[in-house]
Every structure is written in C-alpha cells, then in structure tokens.
Design an enzyme around this catalytic site. Structure first.
Site, mmCIF file in Angstrom:
data_model
loop_
_atom_site.group_PDB
_atom_site.id
_atom_site.type_symbol
_atom_site.label_atom_id
_atom_site.label_comp_id
_atom_site.label_asym_id
_atom_site.label_seq_id
_atom_site.Cartn_x
_atom_site.Cartn_y
_atom_site.Cartn_z
ATOM 1 N N HIS A 235 2.431 11.562 -2.133
ATOM 2 C CA HIS A 235 0.966 10.887 -2.177
ATOM 3 C C HIS A 235 0.165 12.148 -1.835
ATOM 4 O O HIS A 235 0.408 13.403 -1.684
ATOM 5 C CB HIS A 235 0.405 10.223 -0.902
ATOM 6 C CG HIS A 235 1.190 9.776 0.069
ATOM 7 N ND1 HIS A 235 2.871 8.858 0.674
ATOM 8 C CD2 HIS A 235 0.831 8.014 -1.151
ATOM 9 C CE1 HIS A 235 2.630 7.830 -0.110
ATOM 10 N NE2 HIS A 235 1.837 7.033 -0.818
ATOM 11 N N TYR B 238 5.347 -2.364 -5.191
ATOM 12 C CA TYR B 238 5.224 -2.223 -3.432
ATOM 13 C C TYR B 238 3.598 -3.012 -3.181
ATOM 14 O O TYR B 238 4.801 -3.778 -2.156
ATOM 15 C CB TYR B 238 4.744 -0.704 -4.367
ATOM 16 C CG TYR B 238 4.607 -0.402 -2.134
ATOM 17 C CD1 TYR B 238 5.974 0.086 -1.158
ATOM 18 C CD2 TYR B 238 3.229 0.249 -2.009
ATOM 19 C CE1 TYR B 238 5.008 0.360 -0.013
ATOM 20 C CE2 TYR B 238 3.621 0.383 -0.448
ATOM 21 C CZ TYR B 238 4.190 0.694 0.367
ATOM 22 O OH TYR B 238 3.974 1.040 1.403
ATOM 23 N N VAL C 29 5.154 7.615 10.250
ATOM 24 C CA VAL C 29 4.995 6.488 10.518
ATOM 25 C C VAL C 29 5.344 6.177 12.117
ATOM 26 O O VAL C 29 5.110 6.031 13.095
ATOM 27 C CB VAL C 29 4.196 5.474 10.223
ATOM 28 C CG1 VAL C 29 3.678 3.633 10.796
ATOM 29 C CG2 VAL C 29 3.240 5.949 8.779
ATOM 30 N N PRO D 171 -2.461 0.173 6.897
ATOM 31 C CA PRO D 171 -2.924 1.031 7.201
ATOM 32 C C PRO D 171 -3.908 1.904 5.907
ATOM 33 O O PRO D 171 -3.203 0.981 4.746
ATOM 34 C CB PRO D 171 -1.952 1.970 7.824
ATOM 35 C CG PRO D 171 -1.109 1.076 7.247
ATOM 36 C CD PRO D 171 -1.422 -0.420 6.879
ATOM 37 N N THR D 172 -4.736 2.501 6.003
ATOM 38 C CA THR D 172 -5.301 3.712 4.729
ATOM 39 C C THR D 172 -4.172 4.701 4.216
ATOM 40 O O THR D 172 -3.252 4.587 4.455
ATOM 41 C CB THR D 172 -6.662 3.936 5.553
ATOM 42 O OG1 THR D 172 -7.543 4.300 3.933
ATOM 43 C CG2 THR D 172 -6.308 5.017 6.582
ATOM 44 N N ASN D 173 -5.136 5.098 3.506
ATOM 45 C CA ASN D 173 -3.592 6.835 3.304
ATOM 46 C C ASN D 173 -3.521 7.274 4.356
ATOM 47 O O ASN D 173 -4.569 8.032 5.378
ATOM 48 C CB ASN D 173 -4.168 7.494 1.964
ATOM 49 C CG ASN D 173 -4.481 6.801 0.975
ATOM 50 O OD1 ASN D 173 -4.333 6.078 0.600
ATOM 51 N ND2 ASN D 173 -6.283 6.113 0.097
ATOM 52 N N ASP E 198 -6.090 8.776 -12.217
ATOM 53 C CA ASP E 198 -6.513 8.800 -10.994
ATOM 54 C C ASP E 198 -6.181 7.811 -10.403
ATOM 55 O O ASP E 198 -6.380 7.586 -8.829
ATOM 56 C CB ASP E 198 -7.770 8.721 -11.587
ATOM 57 C CG ASP E 198 -8.840 9.339 -11.955
ATOM 58 O OD1 ASP E 198 -8.199 11.111 -11.723
ATOM 59 O OD2 ASP E 198 -10.014 9.817 -12.461
ATOM 60 N N SER F 113 -0.178 -2.333 4.027
ATOM 61 C CA SER F 113 -0.184 -0.832 3.127
ATOM 62 C C SER F 113 -1.450 -0.952 1.740
ATOM 63 O O SER F 113 -1.895 -2.342 1.809
ATOM 64 C CB SER F 113 0.428 -0.545 2.271
ATOM 65 O OG SER F 113 -0.188 0.355 1.328
ATOM 66 N N SER F 114 -2.602 -0.417 2.352
ATOM 67 C CA SER F 114 -4.344 -0.595 1.150
ATOM 68 C C SER F 114 -3.402 -0.704 0.498
ATOM 69 O O SER F 114 -4.819 -1.464 -0.501
ATOM 70 C CB SER F 114 -5.217 0.529 1.312
ATOM 71 O OG SER F 114 -4.516 1.925 1.159
ATOM 72 N N CYS F 115 -2.922 -0.860 -1.077
ATOM 73 C CA CYS F 115 -2.662 -1.085 -2.201
ATOM 74 C C CYS F 115 -2.220 -2.438 -2.288
ATOM 75 O O CYS F 115 -2.122 -2.956 -3.302
ATOM 76 C CB CYS F 115 -1.323 -0.167 -2.622
ATOM 77 S SG CYS F 115 -0.261 -0.827 -1.670
ATOM 78 N N GLY G 292 12.458 2.336 10.720
ATOM 79 C CA GLY G 292 11.699 3.257 10.481
ATOM 80 C C GLY G 292 11.291 5.025 11.305
ATOM 81 O O GLY G 292 10.648 4.956 10.475
ATOM 82 N N LYS H 27 4.371 -5.780 -0.211
ATOM 83 C CA LYS H 27 3.426 -5.573 0.884
ATOM 84 C C LYS H 27 2.796 -7.256 1.391
ATOM 85 O O LYS H 27 2.782 -7.708 2.373
ATOM 86 C CB LYS H 27 2.475 -4.134 1.413
ATOM 87 C CG LYS H 27 4.007 -2.658 1.322
ATOM 88 C CD LYS H 27 3.960 -3.262 2.719
ATOM 89 C CE LYS H 27 5.001 -1.723 3.280
ATOM 90 N NZ LYS H 27 5.553 -1.965 4.509
#
Length: 315
Positions: A180, A137, A16, A164-166, A270, A108-110, A11, A141
């Site tokens: 994003h 997603y 990143v 990682p965060t956003n 949101d 990912s933080s999600c 990637g 992850k």
C-alpha cells in the site's frame, strides 16, 4: 470474552492479525490458537472443517486475507477474488457449524462505491459502482459482510463485520510491487536517503485524499467491539481524518530525513479520489483512536529499519 476463552486469530502473521494477537496477550488472553498458511490452507473447506472440529474455538477474529495495493489488486484480480471468497466462506461456515460464540470479520474501506459521498457512512454499501482497479477484492469482502448478516438472520449467529480504513504499522508489507501507499513511501524514501538519490517518484498526482489508522489502534477497536458490539450492520473503524497523498509523502519524507525532491508520475492511476470514513457510529460506541499519524509513521519507520532495512552482516 472470558480470559480463558479459546480464541482463533486467522491471519496472525499479517499486520492486522499480529496486532490483534499482541493486544489479546496484553489484555490477559493466553488461550490463542493460530496456524500459518502452510499449516492450514483456509481455501480448503475440508482442512478448515477438520481444524474447527479439532480445536473448537470459542471466538474467531477473521483477519486472514490476500491483500495489496492498486498494482497488486489490478494485476492479480482472479487470485484476489478466489482466495478471499474461499477463506472467508470456509471460516464463517465452519464457525457456524462448530458453535463459535462470536466471530469478527474484517472487511475493507474499498467496499464502498468509488463516487460515494464523503465521509463514507455504513449505509452507503452497495449504492453505486466500485473502484474498477480493486473491485474483485471489494466484491469478496462484500460477500463476507453479507455472509455474516445472513448467518445472523437464518441461524442467529453473533457474527459482526468491521470496516477498517487504510492501515499501517508493525509487520507491514514493504514490497514495492504489492504494498500500500504508506509503507511503499517509507521504503522509497529510506532507500533514496541511503543511496543519496536526488528525488523520489510518487505514483499519481498526489491529490487523492486518504485516511490512515495505526494497526494497533485497529486491534484495540476489534477487542472493544468484540465485547460491546452485536449488531447486524457493519461498523467503520478509522480516525475520521484524512490527508492528501502529497501531504503524506511530505510527512514521511520528514520522518525518514530524506532531503531530495518529490516527483509525481501522473501516468500512474490515482484510484478513488477520496476515502474518508464516517466513524460517528464507532465514537458513539465509546471508542476513539489513540495514535496520531506523525507518531504512527515514526513507529512504523523504526519497525521497518529493524526488520527490513537492517544491514547484512557477514561472519
């Protein structure tokens, strides 16, 4: 890592991956292996195996992923789960099969539950329901994290996972449909300023809180952890500081120099109310971010103007 080690960055053209490549080169690592998606389809097990058999990398940074914001995640749900599952499964398994010394997997933080306590601790993984708009997603992850854990458990592989965060920074995605929130706002404010628009519309109420990390700081953290961290459990990478979307919009508005009004479209979702990382584990390892949000937005905006907003010239 030895400076002559063969390092594969999966990637490498994304935000990143390109940051990791920059930081590796700055640190004196010159034996980097990269492939574009057209040269190597990571969703193909055969292609990935052939690549690893031929190149035999010593270290792998797995930054390849299909990514996007709320709209993209919710619209292309099948693509997000399939593409990400296939890419990570093929690269992680090939890394085991071909004797990679160490692999770093970027999550990912999600992955954390929608209503998890804040700030998000690593142990909150799989303790509640995910945010519905991006759960395909997130599930992909989470599978990557569990693969790294399982290959460590069964085969003794030194595979680590970082969350990682956003993120934002150089080479970000500014497509308004698929990007994003931070890059989308940079583009919206820039175009509104250029077009003399009286207002900019921001999705949602502006009340959700988000944490943002400059991608080059993430890359620094990844190199640091590749050298210092070898635990089974995942580790968060962030700033430990958050901001409301409204505050973010006002900050970007100031950096861009837009003088119109903000309008919030409350018919739009949101997403998760708050996503703040607990980064105490990272801090204990000895790493802290360097780039504060205001400074980082200025750097990202300059990059945007050069790469995406340059005027079209005719011969």
């Amino acid at each position: 890592m030895d400076l002559n080690a063969k390092i594969y960055v999966a990637g490498h053209r994304g935000m990143v991956g390109s940051a990791i490549c920059r930081k590796l080169k700055e640190a004196g690592y010159n034996n980097l292996i990269t492939r574009t998606s057209s040269e190597l389809d990571l969703r193909s097990q055969e292609a990935v195996n052939t690549f690893f058999e031929t190149e035999k990398p010593d270290y792998v940074f797995l930054a390849a992923a299909k990514v996007g914001g709320i709209h993209a995640n919710n619209t292309y749900r099948a693509e997000f789960i399939y593409d990400n599952l296939m890419m990570e499964a093929n690269v992680i398994h090939a890394s085991y099969m071909h004797g990679v010394k160490k692999l770093l997997f970027l999550g990912s933080s999600c992955i954390y539950p929608k209503m998890a306590p804040q700030p998000l601790k690593e142990e909150y993984l799989l303790t509640g329901a995910l945010e519905q708009t991006n759960d395909p997603y997130a599930v992909a992850k989470i599978a990557g994290i569990k693969m790294c854990e399982s290959y460590r458990d069964q085969y003794g592989c030194d595979f680590i996972s970082v969350m990682p965060t956003n993120l934002y920074g150089y080479n970000d995605n500014y497509d308004l449909e698929n990007s994003h929130v931070l890059p989308a706002l940079i583009r919206k404010f820039h175009e509104a300023k250029e077009n003399g628009s009286p207002e900019v519309t921001v999705w949602g109420t502006g009340s959700p809180r988000r944490e943002f990390l400059f991608a080059d700081d993430l890359a620094d953290a990844c190199l640091f952890l590749m050298d210092t961290y070898s635990e089974r459990e995942l580790i968060n990478i962030g700033t430990g500081e958050d901001i409301t979307i409204k505050e973010l919009a006002l900050l970007i508005k100031e950096v861009v120099g837009f003088e119109g009004e903000l309008v919030f479209d409350t018919s739009k979702p949101d997403g998760t109310p708050r996503k703040l990382m607990d980064v105490s584990k990272l801090h204990k390892q000895g790493f802290r971010h360097k780039t504060e949000l205001g400074e980082g937005i200025k750097l990202a905006y300059e990059d945007f103007k050069v790469k995406y907003a340059a005027p079209v010239t005719t011969a």
